[in-house]
Design an enzyme around this catalytic site. Structure first.
Site, PDB file in Angstrom:
ATOM      1  N   CYS A   1      35.340  35.845  38.908  1.00 27.55           N
ATOM      2  CA  CYS A   1      35.541  36.203  38.319  1.00 27.55           C
ATOM      3  C   CYS A   1      37.071  36.965  38.683  1.00 27.55           C
ATOM      4  CB  CYS A   1      34.920  37.749  38.416  1.00 27.55           C
ATOM      5  SG  CYS A   1      33.020  37.965  38.318  1.00 27.55           S
TER       6      CYS A   1
ATOM      7  N   ASP B   1      38.171  37.176  41.493  1.00 25.32           N
ATOM      8  CA  ASP B   1      39.158  37.384  42.701  1.00 25.32           C
ATOM      9  C   ASP B   1      38.214  37.684  43.699  1.00 25.32           C
ATOM     10  OD1 ASP B   1      41.297  39.640  41.449  1.00 25.32           O
ATOM     11  OD2 ASP B   1      39.618  40.066  40.783  1.00 25.32           O
TER      12      ASP B   1
ATOM     13  N   CYS C   1      44.682  37.803  42.396  1.00 26.17           N
ATOM     14  CA  CYS C   1      46.421  38.707  41.025  1.00 26.17           C
ATOM     15  C   CYS C   1      47.063  39.299  42.362  1.00 26.17           C
ATOM     16  CB  CYS C   1      46.193  39.639  40.323  1.00 26.17           C
ATOM     17  SG  CYS C   1      44.674  40.904  40.155  1.00 26.17           S
TER      18      CYS C   1
ATOM     19  N   CYS D   1      40.144  45.986  41.525  1.00 23.79           N
ATOM     20  CA  CYS D   1      41.049  44.954  43.088  1.00 23.79           C
ATOM     21  C   CYS D   1      40.904  46.057  43.918  1.00 23.79           C
ATOM     22  CB  CYS D   1      41.736  45.109  42.440  1.00 23.79           C
ATOM     23  SG  CYS D   1      42.401  43.458  41.666  1.00 23.79           S
TER      24      CYS D   1
END
Lengths: 383, 148
Positions: free
Chosen positions: B34, B36, B66, B110
């Site tokens: 995915c 992360d 990211c 996140c």
């Protein structure tokens, strides 16, 4: 600033801008007007059409100006489908640009069977799959000339032959190749070709669809009689003039520019491959656009790479999900069988007219440090 | 760029990056598929199961992800340092995002991931003390596991 995102868009060439200028406020008349200024504008449009025709080796009456590549793709597929054609199958590749892919998918709503052709690990479409699926009910086969993300060039001549065997139309989205590769429309077997100005130093907001003489298609935009009743709306005269100028400039730099870019691109790959462990090339090692380099830097996420490069004044792109706003990484890389975590690690450099040796050297100097820094904080990287 | 200055600051110069070899708790959330993945290592003092007494005295993290993921991990690690396990239990993703002057909507997951991974490390600590009952009351990264 080191701009390495030419596949996204290119700056307009200063000569293009110069050529366009008079058409904003001096030769501004409407080409449909019969007075002298109107006729001058009309002449500019028709002269531009002739330049495009000569550039791509098409007939003048095969060139239809549009607002860009996306409109040209829509016009090709929908225009053909809506022109009372009885064939109900549409074939496209799984790595098409969204402009083609989403247009094809949309046609399913109108009872069309839409089939996506798989690609191999290099991004080359599976010709046997096309041969297997194509039949007398196939309206159109739409396969891009070269892929925007990985640069793989598709065997369009062979695909055209397969399509024609069943009386299907062959359309190609040549947005990434017009201006980069020599295209001979007549000789190629292409029936419909889409192109966009801003990908080869022309202005944004202008493109064209080339349609083989005799092929019927309906307009998307109804209204006035422009473009032989196939695209209503007052012509974007400055844009069209700029597009033609871009073609002339591209013509002049064939084939030296391709050679120059290939050398720079190859050096970039060679050097970073020797300095950074565990990176891979995405795309075809040979049959590939000379300006494109798509790599995966394992264990590091693409957006992090892009933003670190950005901080160093280097502008590239990624197929990571983070760039798209969804959780899925690049569908092109996934279609090539690249694992999702490797696709998240992708980085695309696309070179162009103003890319010099020193730009490439700077990337070679800066990238290894960025990768090292990000890998040091990656839980996936074990030294 | 759609990121706040604070996000960029933590992303470019993240705090508390690394590992703790003899960590009291380790927690990982996310999935590289995915895009992360975060792992947190924590040291706790005093080593008690009293959530209001035990505090995080050291924290390190590693992140694949990211800019938002890295910034969240960095900011969250700063926020929980010196805090009790009860504070960690009650920490929400919005608090981390707010400290970063906001995150783009698509990046809120996140923030979730950062908070959950630290909570996962706390759960790991409590389980090592034999307090699975307390660990079960802390959220951790169940959500992302279910969505895999």
């Amino acid at each position: 600033m080191i701009y390495l995102d030419y596949n996204a868009t290119a700056p307009a060439d200063p000569e293009v801008i110069e050529a366009m200028k008079p058409y904003f406020n001096e030769l501004y008349a409407n080409p449909s007007s019969i007075h002298t200024p109107g006729q001058k504008a009309k002449q500019a449009v028709e002269h531009s059409r002739a330049i495009l025709a000569q550039f791509l080796n098409t007939r003048v009456d095969e060139v239809y100006f549009t607002s860009g590549g996306t409109e040209a793709d829509n016009l090709a597929i929908k225009g053909l489908a809506f022109s009372r054609n009885k064939r109900k199958k549409i074939i496209y590749s799984s790595i098409e640009h969204h402009a083609v892919m989403n247009t094809c998918k949309y046609m399913a709503k109108f009872g069309y069977e839409v089939i996506a052709v798989p690609v191999d690990k290099y991004g080359v479409v599976d010709l046997d799959f096309i041969r297997d699926k194509i039949d007398d009910n196939t309206l159109i086969v739409s396969i891009m000339h070269a892929n925007n993300e990985v640069g793989t060039i598709e065997p369009i001549k062979e695909i055209a032959q397969i399509a024609h065997k069943y009386g299907a139309v062959f359309h190609t989205d040549a947005v990434q190749t017009v201006g980069k590769l020599r295209i001979d429309f007549k000789e190629s077997g292409i029936d419909m070709l889409s192109l966009s100005g801003h990908k080869f130093y022309g202005p944004k907001g202008v493109g064209a669809l080339i349609v083989k003489k005799g092929l019927r298609f309906d307009p998307l935009l109804h209204g006035g009689h422009q473009e032989k009743n196939h695209r209503a709306g007052t012509e974007n005269v400055p844009g069209i003039v700029g597009l033609a100028k871009a073609c002339e400039l591209a013509q002049k730099e064939f084939p030296q520019e391709e050679k120059r870019l290939r050398q720079l691109r190859d050096k970039l790959w060679r050097e970073i491959d020797s300095r950074i462990p565990e990176i891979q090339l995405n795309g075809h090692p040979e049959t590939m656009l000379a300006n494109t380099l798509n790599i995966s830097v394992k264990y590091v996420e693409g957006e992090s790479l892009i933003l670190n490069l950005n901080a160093a004044g280097i502008y590239a792109s990624t197929g990571s999900a983070c760039s798209s706003g969804s959780l899925e990484p690049s569908y092109v890389l996934l279609a090539m069988g690249i694992p999702a975590e490797v696709a998240h690690s992708s980085l695309r450099f696309s070179l162009g007219r103003w890319t010099g040796q020193e730009d490439i050297d700077k990337v070679i100097e800066v990238l290894p440090g960025i990768v090292e820094k990000l890998r040091a904080m990656s839980p996936l990287y074990k030294k | 760029m759609e990121y706040s200055e604070k996000v960029m600051e933590h992303f470019m110069n993240p705090k508390n990056v690394g590992e703790i070899k003899d960590a009291d708790g380790v927690g990982t959330c996310g999935n590289p598929v995915c895009g992360d993945l975060m792992t947190f290592y924590i040291k706790i003092e005093p080593k008690t199961d009293d959530l209001n007494a035990a505090r995080i005295v050291d924290i390190r993290f590693k992140t694949f992800g990211c800019a938002a993921a890295i910034a969240v991990a960095s900011m969250a690690s700063e926020m929980v340092k010196g805090k009790t396990l009860m504070d960690v239990k009650n920490l929400s993703r919005n608090e981390v995002a707010e400290e970063l002057d906001g995150l783009p909507p698509v990046k809120m997951h996140c923030s979730n991931l950062g908070v959950q991974a630290i909570q996962e490390a706390v759960k790991d600590y409590l389980k090592k003390l034999g307090r699975d009952d307390l660990a079960d009351q802390i959220r951790g990264c169940l959500e992302s596991k279910e969505s895999e």
